[in-house]
Motif scaffolding. Structure first.
Motif, PDB file in Angstrom:
ATOM      1  N   ILE A 246       2.009  -3.334  -1.426  1.00  0.00           N
ATOM      2  CA  ILE A 246       3.300  -2.931  -0.857  1.00  0.00           C
ATOM      3  C   ILE A 246       3.389  -3.229   0.642  1.00  0.00           C
ATOM      4  O   ILE A 246       4.268  -2.727   1.344  1.00  0.00           O
ATOM      5  CB  ILE A 246       3.559  -1.427  -1.095  1.00  0.00           C
ATOM      6  N   LEU A 247       2.423  -4.023   1.154  1.00  0.00           N
ATOM      7  CA  LEU A 247       2.430  -4.447   2.560  1.00  0.00           C
ATOM      8  C   LEU A 247       2.504  -3.281   3.544  1.00  0.00           C
ATOM      9  O   LEU A 247       3.260  -3.328   4.513  1.00  0.00           O
ATOM     10  CB  LEU A 247       3.590  -5.413   2.811  1.00  0.00           C
ATOM     11  N   CYS A 248       1.706  -2.256   3.264  1.00  0.00           N
ATOM     12  CA  CYS A 248       1.715  -1.095   4.147  1.00  0.00           C
ATOM     13  C   CYS A 248       0.879  -1.330   5.397  1.00  0.00           C
ATOM     14  O   CYS A 248       0.966  -0.573   6.355  1.00  0.00           O
ATOM     15  CB  CYS A 248       1.203   0.135   3.407  1.00  0.00           C
ATOM     16  N   ALA A 249       0.029  -2.357   5.370  1.00  0.00           N
ATOM     17  CA  ALA A 249      -0.824  -2.743   6.514  1.00  0.00           C
ATOM     18  C   ALA A 249      -1.988  -1.795   6.753  1.00  0.00           C
ATOM     19  O   ALA A 249      -2.674  -1.903   7.762  1.00  0.00           O
ATOM     20  CB  ALA A 249      -0.022  -2.913   7.797  1.00  0.00           C
ATOM     21  N   CYS A 250      -2.225  -0.852   5.849  1.00  0.00           N
ATOM     22  CA  CYS A 250      -3.372   0.039   6.019  1.00  0.00           C
ATOM     23  C   CYS A 250      -4.670  -0.765   6.058  1.00  0.00           C
ATOM     24  O   CYS A 250      -5.577  -0.467   6.833  1.00  0.00           O
ATOM     25  CB  CYS A 250      -3.462   1.041   4.861  1.00  0.00           C
ATOM     26  N   CYS A 251      -4.750  -1.805   5.216  1.00  0.00           N
ATOM     27  CA  CYS A 251      -5.988  -2.581   5.133  1.00  0.00           C
ATOM     28  C   CYS A 251      -6.206  -3.420   6.385  1.00  0.00           C
ATOM     29  O   CYS A 251      -7.235  -3.313   7.043  1.00  0.00           O
ATOM     30  CB  CYS A 251      -5.973  -3.465   3.890  1.00  0.00           C
ATOM     31  N   SER A 252      -5.220  -4.251   6.735  1.00  0.00           N
ATOM     32  CA  SER A 252      -5.414  -5.165   7.864  1.00  0.00           C
ATOM     33  C   SER A 252      -5.684  -4.415   9.157  1.00  0.00           C
ATOM     34  O   SER A 252      -6.485  -4.849   9.983  1.00  0.00           O
ATOM     35  CB  SER A 252      -4.198  -6.078   8.028  1.00  0.00           C
TER      36      SER A 252
ATOM     37  N   ASN B 144      -8.199  -4.601  -4.097  1.00  0.00           N
ATOM     38  CA  ASN B 144      -9.460  -5.063  -3.539  1.00  0.00           C
ATOM     39  C   ASN B 144      -9.316  -6.417  -2.843  1.00  0.00           C
ATOM     40  O   ASN B 144      -9.604  -7.463  -3.424  1.00  0.00           O
ATOM     41  CB  ASN B 144     -10.502  -5.151  -4.657  1.00  0.00           C
ATOM     42  N   PRO B 145      -8.878  -6.400  -1.560  1.00  0.00           N
ATOM     43  CA  PRO B 145      -8.711  -7.667  -0.839  1.00  0.00           C
ATOM     44  C   PRO B 145     -10.020  -8.456  -0.703  1.00  0.00           C
ATOM     45  O   PRO B 145     -10.002  -9.684  -0.754  1.00  0.00           O
ATOM     46  CB  PRO B 145      -8.193  -7.233   0.533  1.00  0.00           C
ATOM     47  N   THR B 146     -11.135  -7.771  -0.532  1.00  0.00           N
ATOM     48  CA  THR B 146     -12.412  -8.486  -0.356  1.00  0.00           C
ATOM     49  C   THR B 146     -12.709  -9.374  -1.567  1.00  0.00           C
ATOM     50  O   THR B 146     -13.173 -10.495  -1.429  1.00  0.00           O
ATOM     51  CB  THR B 146     -13.570  -7.489  -0.159  1.00  0.00           C
TER      52      THR B 146
ATOM     53  N   MET C 118       2.879  -9.062  14.231  1.00  0.00           N
ATOM     54  CA  MET C 118       1.696  -9.899  14.013  1.00  0.00           C
ATOM     55  C   MET C 118       1.261  -9.863  12.554  1.00  0.00           C
ATOM     56  O   MET C 118       0.848 -10.861  11.984  1.00  0.00           O
ATOM     57  CB  MET C 118       0.550  -9.436  14.915  1.00  0.00           C
ATOM     58  N   PHE C 119       1.379  -8.683  11.964  1.00  0.00           N
ATOM     59  CA  PHE C 119       1.027  -8.516  10.553  1.00  0.00           C
ATOM     60  C   PHE C 119       1.938  -9.380   9.672  1.00  0.00           C
ATOM     61  O   PHE C 119       1.475 -10.115   8.794  1.00  0.00           O
ATOM     62  CB  PHE C 119       1.165  -7.032  10.201  1.00  0.00           C
ATOM     63  N   TYR C 120       3.236  -9.352   9.959  1.00  0.00           N
ATOM     64  CA  TYR C 120       4.181 -10.142   9.154  1.00  0.00           C
ATOM     65  C   TYR C 120       4.022 -11.642   9.404  1.00  0.00           C
ATOM     66  O   TYR C 120       4.223 -12.451   8.500  1.00  0.00           O
ATOM     67  CB  TYR C 120       5.618  -9.723   9.460  1.00  0.00           C
TER      68      TYR C 120
ATOM     69  N   PRO D  77      -6.719  -8.989   5.459  1.00  0.00           N
ATOM     70  CA  PRO D  77      -6.818  -8.686   4.029  1.00  0.00           C
ATOM     71  C   PRO D  77      -5.478  -8.693   3.285  1.00  0.00           C
ATOM     72  O   PRO D  77      -5.398  -9.229   2.178  1.00  0.00           O
ATOM     73  CB  PRO D  77      -7.473  -7.316   3.983  1.00  0.00           C
ATOM     74  N   ALA D  78      -4.424  -8.147   3.890  1.00  0.00           N
ATOM     75  CA  ALA D  78      -3.150  -8.076   3.163  1.00  0.00           C
ATOM     76  C   ALA D  78      -2.609  -9.481   2.903  1.00  0.00           C
ATOM     77  O   ALA D  78      -2.220  -9.824   1.780  1.00  0.00           O
ATOM     78  CB  ALA D  78      -2.134  -7.254   3.951  1.00  0.00           C
ATOM     79  N   GLY D  79      -2.592 -10.317   3.931  1.00  0.00           N
ATOM     80  CA  GLY D  79      -2.099 -11.676   3.789  1.00  0.00           C
ATOM     81  C   GLY D  79      -2.939 -12.486   2.810  1.00  0.00           C
ATOM     82  O   GLY D  79      -2.409 -13.260   2.008  1.00  0.00           O
ATOM     83  N   LEU D  80      -4.245 -12.286   2.865  1.00  0.00           N
ATOM     84  CA  LEU D  80      -5.122 -13.066   1.999  1.00  0.00           C
ATOM     85  C   LEU D  80      -5.004 -12.630   0.541  1.00  0.00           C
ATOM     86  O   LEU D  80      -5.104 -13.447  -0.379  1.00  0.00           O
ATOM     87  CB  LEU D  80      -6.574 -12.966   2.480  1.00  0.00           C
ATOM     88  N   LEU D  81      -4.770 -11.332   0.331  1.00  0.00           N
ATOM     89  CA  LEU D  81      -4.553 -10.858  -1.037  1.00  0.00           C
ATOM     90  C   LEU D  81      -3.308 -11.546  -1.610  1.00  0.00           C
ATOM     91  O   LEU D  81      -3.292 -12.002  -2.759  1.00  0.00           O
ATOM     92  CB  LEU D  81      -4.368  -9.340  -1.055  1.00  0.00           C
ATOM     93  N   GLN D  82      -2.268 -11.659  -0.784  1.00  0.00           N
ATOM     94  CA  GLN D  82      -1.046 -12.329  -1.239  1.00  0.00           C
ATOM     95  C   GLN D  82      -1.253 -13.828  -1.386  1.00  0.00           C
ATOM     96  O   GLN D  82      -0.686 -14.471  -2.265  1.00  0.00           O
ATOM     97  CB  GLN D  82       0.110 -12.030  -0.288  1.00  0.00           C
TER      98      GLN D  82
ATOM     99  N   VAL E  63      -9.601   1.672   2.197  1.00  0.00           N
ATOM    100  CA  VAL E  63      -8.380   2.404   2.547  1.00  0.00           C
ATOM    101  C   VAL E  63      -7.159   2.097   1.681  1.00  0.00           C
ATOM    102  O   VAL E  63      -6.196   2.861   1.707  1.00  0.00           O
ATOM    103  CB  VAL E  63      -7.963   2.166   4.023  1.00  0.00           C
ATOM    104  N   CYS E  64      -7.161   1.007   0.936  1.00  0.00           N
ATOM    105  CA  CYS E  64      -5.925   0.614   0.241  1.00  0.00           C
ATOM    106  C   CYS E  64      -5.390   1.734  -0.646  1.00  0.00           C
ATOM    107  O   CYS E  64      -6.042   2.156  -1.594  1.00  0.00           O
ATOM    108  CB  CYS E  64      -6.142  -0.629  -0.617  1.00  0.00           C
ATOM    109  N   PRO E  65      -4.184   2.233  -0.331  1.00  0.00           N
ATOM    110  CA  PRO E  65      -3.630   3.353  -1.104  1.00  0.00           C
ATOM    111  C   PRO E  65      -3.268   2.951  -2.534  1.00  0.00           C
ATOM    112  O   PRO E  65      -3.043   3.811  -3.380  1.00  0.00           O
ATOM    113  CB  PRO E  65      -2.394   3.762  -0.311  1.00  0.00           C
TER     114      PRO E  65
HETATM  115  S1  SF4 Z   1      -3.588  -4.494   0.044  1.00  0.00           S
HETATM  116 FE1  SF4 Z   1      -3.292  -2.291  -0.114  1.00  0.00          FE
HETATM  117  S2  SF4 Z   1      -3.621  -1.525   1.971  1.00  0.00           S
HETATM  118 FE2  SF4 Z   1      -3.278  -3.705   2.122  1.00  0.00          FE
HETATM  119  S3  SF4 Z   1      -1.107  -3.905   2.537  1.00  0.00           S
HETATM  120 FE3  SF4 Z   1      -1.390  -4.100   0.317  1.00  0.00          FE
HETATM  121  S4  SF4 Z   1      -1.128  -2.053  -0.485  1.00  0.00           S
HETATM  122 FE4  SF4 Z   1      -1.407  -1.847   1.722  1.00  0.00          FE
END
Ligand code: SF4
Ligand code: SF4
Ligand code: FES
Lengths: 120, 234
Positions: free
Chosen positions: B146-152, B217-219, B106-108, B168-173, B211-213
């Motif tokens: 790095i698409l770790c999905a910690c944020c979403s 800042n996705p927000t 779902m994340f991908y 958040p991850a998708g929107l940041l991209q 949480v983003c490692p």
């Molecule tokens: S924005 Fe940060 S927490 Fe979210 S997927 Fe990317 S690296 Fe991981």
């Protein structure tokens, strides 16, 4: 693009904007009411206040803002928690029923509000 | 002795998940959470998790440690352990495949929706598409994801609507390509985002930022997208 036909304005941007603007109007209205109440009110002064056309218009604006705000807000809550994904078809049934209930309630309040403002 | 509690679930043999407790001797060292997992796995080889680079680059070991999402390989015990206890769970909100491994489909799928690649239909120049240093600087804080999905998976809006909210991850991209001076599909991209779910399910709770490692800042990126939608529509 996700379609959503039961949302207030169909567009996320317009819903977002309406939510912000109606929030500001409501805040202004509550401050206005609070100021009047703090100064002390009795029947005569309260009636005189609402006899003014601009107060009626401002009040109607607040009522319509509340209606839109509630619609958008409740729709967001329902589509978060009462969904097919979480509950199966029960979710859809519950959501649509509650949404209808909210709409009818909002409608009644708006009509009633207009009646109070211009009826006396 | 550090009390380590690990979420265990093997859908082939268990009817429901359980927590397995271990006593772990850190020998006074401030290990990373991944080191603890590796040592425990040496004893109990059935413990399952993803990992690869062990240095915060690949994004495969996103886990929930004592209630907070992060990468196990760069989270030192001193940062996460409270009261001598370490509780390790899979990332919340996604289906568990086994133990600490979640199904990221779902994340991908949401990532795929934002068309995370450069689109430019003007004739390609002989060597490369140039970008001024200023325009390049606009991609800082976006391309590092790095698409770790910690944020979403820490975002309540994503928990409830992972099929409709991009997260958040998708929107940041998404913003990474909206902000790219070499991309010409800005309008088409924005047109796809103007519904009540894709972007606007974000309520600005900022769990994602927390949480983003990678310290992204996705927000803020979501705010930029909103402003772009606003100036396009008004
Ligand atoms: S924005 Fe940060 S927490 Fe979210 S997927 Fe990317 S690296 Fe991981
Ligand atoms: S700020 Fe938006 S994207 Fe980030 S966690 Fe909150 S709702 Fe989710
Ligand atoms: S193992 Fe690669 S990020 Fe942790």
């Amino acid at each position: 693009m996700v379609t959503a036909v039961t949302s207030f304005g169909r567009s996320g941007l317009s819903d977002w904007l309406v939510q912000r603007v109606s929030g500001v109007i409501l805040l202004a209205y509550f401050i206005f009411i609070a100021c009047n109440v703090i100064n002390g009110v009795d029947y005569v002064s309260w009636k005189a206040l609402y006899a003014q056309t601009w107060v009626k218009v401002f009040s109607l604006m607040a009522i319509l803002s509340l209606a839109a705000h509630a619609w958008i807000g409740m729709w967001a809550v329902f589509t978060d928690y009462l969904t097919e994904r979480l509950m199966g078809s029960t979710g859809n049934f519950l959501r649509v029923t509650l949404q209808l209930l909210v709409l009818v309630t909002i409608f009644i309040y708006v009509v009633w509000g207009v009646q109070i403002l211009w009826g006396y | 002795m550090l009390k380590v509690s690990i979420y265990r679930y093997n859908p082939e043999t268990d009817d429901k998940p359980r927590m397995q407790d271990f006593d772990f001797d850190t020998q006074g060292k401030d290990l990373m959470v991944l080191d603890v997992l590796e040592q425990l796995k040496a004893e109990d080889t059935t413990i399952t998790y993803r990992r690869s680079c062990r240095e915060g680059v690949c994004g495969s070991d996103g886990l929930n440690m004592n209630g907070k999402n992060g990468l196990a390989c760069i989270t030192p015990l001193s940062e996460t352990v409270k009261g001598n206890k370490l509780v390790i769970r899979p990332l919340p909100g996604l289906p568990v495949v086994r133990d600490l491994v979640v199904d990221m489909s779902m994340f991908y799928a949401q990532y795929e929706k934002v068309q995370p690649y450069l689109q430019n239909n003007t004739p390609a120049p002989a060597i490369e598409r140039l970008q001024s240093p200023e325009d390049r600087a606009k991609l800082d804080g976006l391309y590092e994801c790095i698409l770790c999905a910690c944020c979403s998976t820490s975002c309540p809006s994503f928990w409830w609507n992972p099929d409709r909210f991009i997260g958040p991850a998708g929107l940041l991209q998404s913003y990474r390509f909206l902000a790219d001076s070499r991309d010409t599909a800005t309008d088409e991209r924005l047109a796809k985002l103007d519904d009540p779910f894709s972007v606007f399910r974000c309520h600005g709770i900022q769990n994602c930022v927390n949480v983003c490692p990678k310290g992204l800042n996705p927000t803020k990126a979501i705010g930029h997208i909103r402003n772009m939608l606003l100036s396009r529509a008004t």
